[in-house]
Scaffold this active site. Structure first.
Site, PDB file in Angstrom:
ATOM      1  CB  ALA A  23      -0.808   0.115   1.058  1.00 34.51           C
ATOM      2  CB  CYS A  24       0.388   4.618   2.030  1.00 33.53           C
ATOM      3  SG  CYS A  24      -1.039   5.102   1.495  1.00 33.53           S
ATOM      4  CB  SER A  25       4.567   1.514   3.409  1.00 27.45           C
ATOM      5  OG  SER A  25       4.108   2.157   4.427  1.00 27.45           O
ATOM      6  CB  SER A  26       4.406  -0.037  -2.289  1.00 28.88           C
ATOM      7  OG  SER A  26       3.285  -0.459  -2.160  1.00 28.88           O
ATOM      8  CB  SER A  34       3.764   3.966  -2.711  1.00 31.36           C
ATOM      9  OG  SER A  34       3.557   3.912  -3.835  1.00 31.36           O
TER      10      SER A  34
END
Ligand code: CO8
Length: 373
Positions: free
Chosen positions: A155-158, A334
């Protein structure tokens, strides 16, 4: 230990922008039509009328003024309210490959690196347009990169998770140069009929070139001092779309197949988790918040960034210390913290310290501490 440096970044920004007023106007037109359609049920008290959205609320709650999208027309059509991205043939570049090419070419040019010298390509983002063949392998071929490629999703941390994968691969000696690409088409997974979240996301693609410092030739580079990742399971941000939908016979159109979140809970639970991650990571490197010249934080909500930066720095952050790009880009998942880095690193003096930090669904958070060389 092998030193790893970031030598180039790239950014693809879609050509269409939607400001809050245009988004709210489309949403409110749809609300009025729905309320008119259900007028008798509303009058009988069997149904609550839908409420209007407002630009004032969006700016106050999130700091977002506008967002870039791959298609604006479909989103702003009250009869459709989702982007229209026509299907491409198997012999054409996929949309994410095309976005990735634009960002990657810019990053390679800045790094002064030929595509053929890249040995690892990671496409790291929240949503991939197909399961296989991997978009990264398509991008590797389109660029003419060597070595191997794979897709990953945290998700956003990819992007920060992929930067750690690339850093470790370079440190171990398995590759010399790596490319991390994050093509985010968040608008395709956003429910533009949900008043609580219709304004949150935008589309963009970033690229980062990482190299063994011994071979890097770019003048401006950032040494990676350390990376740290953390995950903690939560249902507060969820999307139930998946290949099993077909066989579980669930409704493919139901709203749980799109982005769903409990925004307040996310805010309360993620901010302390991220502030602790950054502070502990800095301490492990014998650094402290006051040593940081810049924090390139995930771009979801302005208040979240102010709170996290205040906790880490121990003082009120200036716009310069924790730059905000979500006002123009909204949450690009991300890509957000990398866009902040890409647009706001040129003025840093040699030896300046900074941290790239992402956070989001999972929950997941990734921290990359860098020093300008
Ligand atoms: N217009 C007007 N009023 C509104 C609107 C609107 N659009 N929406 C809600 N309101 C009202 C509510 O009804 C409520 O009214 P009342 O007080 O009378 O009940 C009031 O405004 C307050 O509502 P909220 O409590 O919901 O508002 P918040 O102040 O909490 O703000 C935010 C909402 C902006 C969503 C905020 O909670 C937030 O930003 N939270 C953190 C979100 C976050 O960081 N999420 C990260 C997820 S992203 C990620 O991990 C990537 C996933 C993959 C991406 C896939 C692509 C889609």
């Amino acid at each position: 230990m092998t030193d790893v440096v970031i030598t180039g970044t790239g950014l693809f920004t879609p050509e269409h922008a939607i400001d809050n007023d245009a988004l709210v106007a489309a949403f409110n037109t749809w609300v009025d039509a729905e309320n008119a359609r259900h007028a008798s049920a509303i009058e009988a008290g069997d149904m609550a009328p839908l409420a209007h959205s407002s630009t004032e609320f969006i700016v106050k709650a999130s700091g977002i003024h506008s967002r870039y999208v791959m298609d604006a027309e479909g989103i702003l059509d009250p009869g459709r309210m989702r982007p229209h991205l026509p299907r491409r043939g198997n012999d054409e570049h996929s949309i994410q490959c095309e976005m990735g090419l634009a960002a990657a070419r810019q990053a390679l040019a800045t790094a002064n690196v030929e595509a053929a010298d890249i040995e690892m390509v990671i496409v790291a983002c929240s949503n991939l347009e197909r399961p296989y063949p991997a978009v990264s392998v398509e991008l590797q071929a389109a660029l003419g990169a060597a070595g191997y490629a794979f897709d990953m999703n945290v998700a956003c941390s990819s992007a920060t998770f992929a930067i750690e994968m690339a850093t470790n691969a370079i440190r171990s000696g398995s590759v010399t140069r790596a490319l991390v690409v994050s093509p985010e088409i968040c608008s395709a997974h956003l429910n533009f009929r949900d008043r609580d979240s219709h304004f949150i996301f935008g589309d963009a693609c970033t690229a980062v070139v990482l190299e063994n410092a011994g071979v890097a030739t770019a003048e401006r580079r950032f040494e990676i001092l350390g990376t740290r990742l953390v995950t903690r399971f939560s249902n507060a941000i969820r999307n139930n779309a998946g290949f099993l939908n077909r066989v579980t016979d669930s409704d493919p159109q139901s709203v749980d197949k799109l982005f769903v979140q409990e925004g307040r809970r996310v805010f309360k639970e993620v901010c302390p988790m991220v502030a602790a991650l950054i502070t502990d990571h800095l301490a492990s490197l014998e650094l402290a918040g006051e040593d940081l010249s810049r924090m390139w934080l995930h771009q979801a909500n302005r208040h979240m960034n102010d709170l996290i930066a205040r906790r880490v720095l121990g003082r009120e952050p200036g716009a310069e210390q924790a730059p905000i790009i979500l006002d123009r880009y909204a949450n690009t998942s991300s890509a957000g913290s990398i866009i902040a880095f890409h647009l706001h690193h040129h003025d840093l003096a040699p030896d300046a310290l900074g941290v790239v930090c992402s956070f989001g669904a999972g929950y997941s958070a990734g921290c990359v501490v860098v020093r300008r060389q």
